[in-house]
Design a protein around this motif. Structure first.
Motif, PDB file in Angstrom:
ATOM      1  N   LEU A 167       0.822  -1.214   0.000  1.00  0.00           N
ATOM      2  CA  LEU A 167       0.000   0.000   0.000  1.00  0.00           C
ATOM      3  C   LEU A 167       0.856   1.264   0.000  1.00  0.00           C
ATOM      4  O   LEU A 167       1.928   1.298   0.608  1.00  0.00           O
ATOM      5  CB  LEU A 167      -0.917   0.011   1.224  1.00  0.00           C
ATOM      6  N   ASN A 168       0.339   2.298  -0.649  1.00  0.00           N
ATOM      7  CA  ASN A 168       0.931   3.640  -0.618  1.00  0.00           C
ATOM      8  C   ASN A 168       2.401   3.672  -1.026  1.00  0.00           C
ATOM      9  O   ASN A 168       3.242   4.233  -0.329  1.00  0.00           O
ATOM     10  CB  ASN A 168       0.752   4.259   0.779  1.00  0.00           C
ATOM     11  N   VAL A 169       2.694   3.084  -2.163  1.00  0.00           N
ATOM     12  CA  VAL A 169       4.063   3.030  -2.681  1.00  0.00           C
ATOM     13  C   VAL A 169       4.298   4.245  -3.573  1.00  0.00           C
ATOM     14  O   VAL A 169       3.387   4.704  -4.257  1.00  0.00           O
ATOM     15  CB  VAL A 169       4.271   1.711  -3.474  1.00  0.00           C
ATOM     16  N   VAL A 191      -0.504  -3.333  -5.920  1.00  0.00           N
ATOM     17  CA  VAL A 191       0.333  -2.240  -5.422  1.00  0.00           C
ATOM     18  C   VAL A 191      -0.457  -0.951  -5.613  1.00  0.00           C
ATOM     19  O   VAL A 191      -0.887  -0.658  -6.730  1.00  0.00           O
ATOM     20  CB  VAL A 191       1.674  -2.164  -6.201  1.00  0.00           C
ATOM     21  N   THR A 192      -0.652  -0.217  -4.522  1.00  0.00           N
ATOM     22  CA  THR A 192      -1.352   1.065  -4.663  1.00  0.00           C
ATOM     23  C   THR A 192      -0.329   2.198  -4.705  1.00  0.00           C
ATOM     24  O   THR A 192       0.639   2.208  -3.952  1.00  0.00           O
ATOM     25  CB  THR A 192      -2.373   1.314  -3.530  1.00  0.00           C
ATOM     26  N   VAL A 193      -0.559   3.130  -5.624  1.00  0.00           N
ATOM     27  CA  VAL A 193       0.314   4.275  -5.840  1.00  0.00           C
ATOM     28  C   VAL A 193      -0.580   5.516  -5.845  1.00  0.00           C
ATOM     29  O   VAL A 193      -0.946   6.025  -6.919  1.00  0.00           O
ATOM     30  CB  VAL A 193       1.085   4.140  -7.187  1.00  0.00           C
ATOM     31  N   PRO A 194      -0.989   5.989  -4.655  1.00  0.00           N
ATOM     32  CA  PRO A 194      -1.943   7.103  -4.598  1.00  0.00           C
ATOM     33  C   PRO A 194      -1.511   8.347  -5.376  1.00  0.00           C
ATOM     34  O   PRO A 194      -2.352   9.053  -5.917  1.00  0.00           O
ATOM     35  CB  PRO A 194      -2.046   7.402  -3.097  1.00  0.00           C
ATOM     36  N   ASP A 195      -0.197   8.619  -5.460  1.00  0.00           N
ATOM     37  CA  ASP A 195       0.284   9.780  -6.208  1.00  0.00           C
ATOM     38  C   ASP A 195       0.304   9.517  -7.707  1.00  0.00           C
ATOM     39  O   ASP A 195       0.492  10.432  -8.504  1.00  0.00           O
ATOM     40  CB  ASP A 195       1.702  10.169  -5.762  1.00  0.00           C
ATOM     41  N   GLY A 196       0.135   8.262  -8.084  1.00  0.00           N
ATOM     42  CA  GLY A 196       0.109   7.885  -9.493  1.00  0.00           C
ATOM     43  C   GLY A 196       1.497   7.740 -10.090  1.00  0.00           C
ATOM     44  O   GLY A 196       2.474   8.307  -9.600  1.00  0.00           O
ATOM     45  N   ILE A 232     -12.057   0.843  -7.631  1.00  0.00           N
ATOM     46  CA  ILE A 232     -10.695   1.363  -7.807  1.00  0.00           C
ATOM     47  C   ILE A 232     -10.400   2.350  -6.685  1.00  0.00           C
ATOM     48  O   ILE A 232      -9.340   2.302  -6.062  1.00  0.00           O
ATOM     49  CB  ILE A 232     -10.527   2.069  -9.186  1.00  0.00           C
ATOM     50  N   ASP A 233     -11.349   3.229  -6.411  1.00  0.00           N
ATOM     51  CA  ASP A 233     -11.179   4.190  -5.319  1.00  0.00           C
ATOM     52  C   ASP A 233     -10.970   3.465  -3.997  1.00  0.00           C
ATOM     53  O   ASP A 233     -10.120   3.852  -3.190  1.00  0.00           O
ATOM     54  CB  ASP A 233     -12.395   5.127  -5.210  1.00  0.00           C
ATOM     55  N   LYS A 234     -11.748   2.421  -3.762  1.00  0.00           N
ATOM     56  CA  LYS A 234     -11.609   1.653  -2.515  1.00  0.00           C
ATOM     57  C   LYS A 234     -10.211   1.043  -2.395  1.00  0.00           C
ATOM     58  O   LYS A 234      -9.635   1.017  -1.318  1.00  0.00           O
ATOM     59  CB  LYS A 234     -12.655   0.527  -2.447  1.00  0.00           C
ATOM     60  N   ILE A 235      -9.689   0.548  -3.525  1.00  0.00           N
ATOM     61  CA  ILE A 235      -8.346  -0.050  -3.502  1.00  0.00           C
ATOM     62  C   ILE A 235      -7.303   1.027  -3.204  1.00  0.00           C
ATOM     63  O   ILE A 235      -6.454   0.855  -2.328  1.00  0.00           O
ATOM     64  CB  ILE A 235      -8.036  -0.772  -4.836  1.00  0.00           C
ATOM     65  N   VAL A 236      -7.370   2.153  -3.916  1.00  0.00           N
ATOM     66  CA  VAL A 236      -6.390   3.233  -3.735  1.00  0.00           C
ATOM     67  C   VAL A 236      -6.430   3.768  -2.305  1.00  0.00           C
ATOM     68  O   VAL A 236      -5.400   4.066  -1.712  1.00  0.00           O
ATOM     69  CB  VAL A 236      -6.615   4.380  -4.753  1.00  0.00           C
ATOM     70  N   GLU A 237      -7.639   3.870  -1.743  1.00  0.00           N
ATOM     71  CA  GLU A 237      -7.803   4.450  -0.408  1.00  0.00           C
ATOM     72  C   GLU A 237      -7.679   3.425   0.719  1.00  0.00           C
ATOM     73  O   GLU A 237      -7.746   3.789   1.902  1.00  0.00           O
ATOM     74  CB  GLU A 237      -9.159   5.152  -0.326  1.00  0.00           C
ATOM     75  N   ALA A 238      -7.503   2.160   0.383  1.00  0.00           N
ATOM     76  CA  ALA A 238      -7.450   1.106   1.412  1.00  0.00           C
ATOM     77  C   ALA A 238      -6.355   1.403   2.441  1.00  0.00           C
ATOM     78  O   ALA A 238      -5.243   1.776   2.084  1.00  0.00           O
ATOM     79  CB  ALA A 238      -7.202  -0.248   0.757  1.00  0.00           C
ATOM     80  N   GLN A 239      -6.716   1.226   3.684  1.00  0.00           N
ATOM     81  CA  GLN A 239      -5.765   1.416   4.782  1.00  0.00           C
ATOM     82  C   GLN A 239      -5.160   0.083   5.228  1.00  0.00           C
ATOM     83  O   GLN A 239      -4.136   0.059   5.888  1.00  0.00           O
ATOM     84  CB  GLN A 239      -6.463   2.091   5.977  1.00  0.00           C
ATOM     85  N   THR A 240      -5.842  -1.004   4.876  1.00  0.00           N
ATOM     86  CA  THR A 240      -5.347  -2.328   5.270  1.00  0.00           C
ATOM     87  C   THR A 240      -5.367  -3.273   4.068  1.00  0.00           C
ATOM     88  O   THR A 240      -6.162  -3.106   3.139  1.00  0.00           O
ATOM     89  CB  THR A 240      -6.206  -2.959   6.383  1.00  0.00           C
ATOM     90  N   GLU A 274      -6.315  -6.284   4.208  1.00  0.00           N
ATOM     91  CA  GLU A 274      -7.552  -7.069   4.324  1.00  0.00           C
ATOM     92  C   GLU A 274      -8.688  -6.453   3.510  1.00  0.00           C
ATOM     93  O   GLU A 274      -9.513  -7.170   2.945  1.00  0.00           O
ATOM     94  CB  GLU A 274      -7.989  -7.205   5.790  1.00  0.00           C
ATOM     95  N   GLU A 275      -8.732  -5.114   3.447  1.00  0.00           N
ATOM     96  CA  GLU A 275      -9.778  -4.439   2.672  1.00  0.00           C
ATOM     97  C   GLU A 275      -9.684  -4.835   1.196  1.00  0.00           C
ATOM     98  O   GLU A 275     -10.705  -5.044   0.534  1.00  0.00           O
ATOM     99  CB  GLU A 275      -9.630  -2.911   2.778  1.00  0.00           C
ATOM    100  N   ILE A 276      -8.482  -4.937   0.692  1.00  0.00           N
ATOM    101  CA  ILE A 276      -8.285  -5.296  -0.718  1.00  0.00           C
ATOM    102  C   ILE A 276      -8.637  -6.770  -0.934  1.00  0.00           C
ATOM    103  O   ILE A 276      -9.328  -7.104  -1.893  1.00  0.00           O
ATOM    104  CB  ILE A 276      -6.839  -4.968  -1.159  1.00  0.00           C
ATOM    105  N   ILE A 277      -8.189  -7.628  -0.051  1.00  0.00           N
ATOM    106  CA  ILE A 277      -8.512  -9.047  -0.168  1.00  0.00           C
ATOM    107  C   ILE A 277     -10.033  -9.245  -0.134  1.00  0.00           C
ATOM    108  O   ILE A 277     -10.591  -9.996  -0.932  1.00  0.00           O
ATOM    109  CB  ILE A 277      -7.812  -9.879   0.933  1.00  0.00           C
ATOM    110  N   ALA A 278     -10.722  -8.517   0.734  1.00  0.00           N
ATOM    111  CA  ALA A 278     -12.181  -8.622   0.839  1.00  0.00           C
ATOM    112  C   ALA A 278     -12.867  -8.248  -0.474  1.00  0.00           C
ATOM    113  O   ALA A 278     -13.815  -8.899  -0.893  1.00  0.00           O
ATOM    114  CB  ALA A 278     -12.695  -7.753   1.985  1.00  0.00           C
ATOM    115  N   LEU A 279     -12.361  -7.202  -1.142  1.00  0.00           N
ATOM    116  CA  LEU A 279     -12.943  -6.790  -2.425  1.00  0.00           C
ATOM    117  C   LEU A 279     -12.850  -7.905  -3.465  1.00  0.00           C
ATOM    118  O   LEU A 279     -13.804  -8.175  -4.173  1.00  0.00           O
ATOM    119  CB  LEU A 279     -12.176  -5.581  -2.965  1.00  0.00           C
TER     120      LEU A 279
END
Length: 145
Positions: free
Chosen positions: A13-15, A81-86, A125-133, A135-140
């Protein structure tokens, strides 16, 4: 026992990534580190990107190896891999979610259909980018059967 296709170890997350090549190497590196593919698979991911962009729209890219990379796949695996800054994938295509795939045999087809279902909705997509854990991504992804 077969590995989990998407485990917590496969989610970063947040790479912060500076360019497309670094993004693909990073995504592929997770697959290598966690025993899904041999090191040579990452080169095949870069080769695939040269042939045709793995940018799918909706801020998503799905880096994966070429067809002849199958021999380097040890287990079917998925990385997120989430990259919030893109990260710029060229032509103004900004990627905030990288989903790396390695498929053994035809198993990647099931994995791709799951990804397509999850990523077809911008809200996901928003949920994935904003995920804090992780587990949230696995749940999706688990919601899709």
């Amino acid at each position: 026992m077969a590995k989990e296709v998407l485990s917590k170890d496969n989610i970063h997350l947040n790479v912060k990534l500076s360019d497309k090549e670094e993004a693909i190497r990073y995504t592929g590196g997770i697959l290598v580190t966690n025993g899904y593919v041999e090191e040579s698979y990452v080169g095949k991911m870069l080769e695939r990107e040269e042939m045709t962009s793995t940018f799918m729209g909706n801020n998503v890219a799905i880096p994966h190896g070429t067809d002849d990379a199958k021999g380097a796949v040890l287990e079917t695996g998925l990385t997120v891999v989430t990259v919030p800054d893109g990260v710029d994938f060229g032509n103004g295509n900004i990627v905030k979610v990288l989903i790396g795939i390695a498929g053994k045999g035809d198993e990647h087809l099931d994995v791709l259909s799951k990804i397509a279902i999850v990523c077809s909705e911008e809200e996901n997509i928003d949920k994935i980018v904003e995920a804090q854990t992780k587990e949230e991504i696995i749940a999706l992804f688990d919601e899709v059967n």
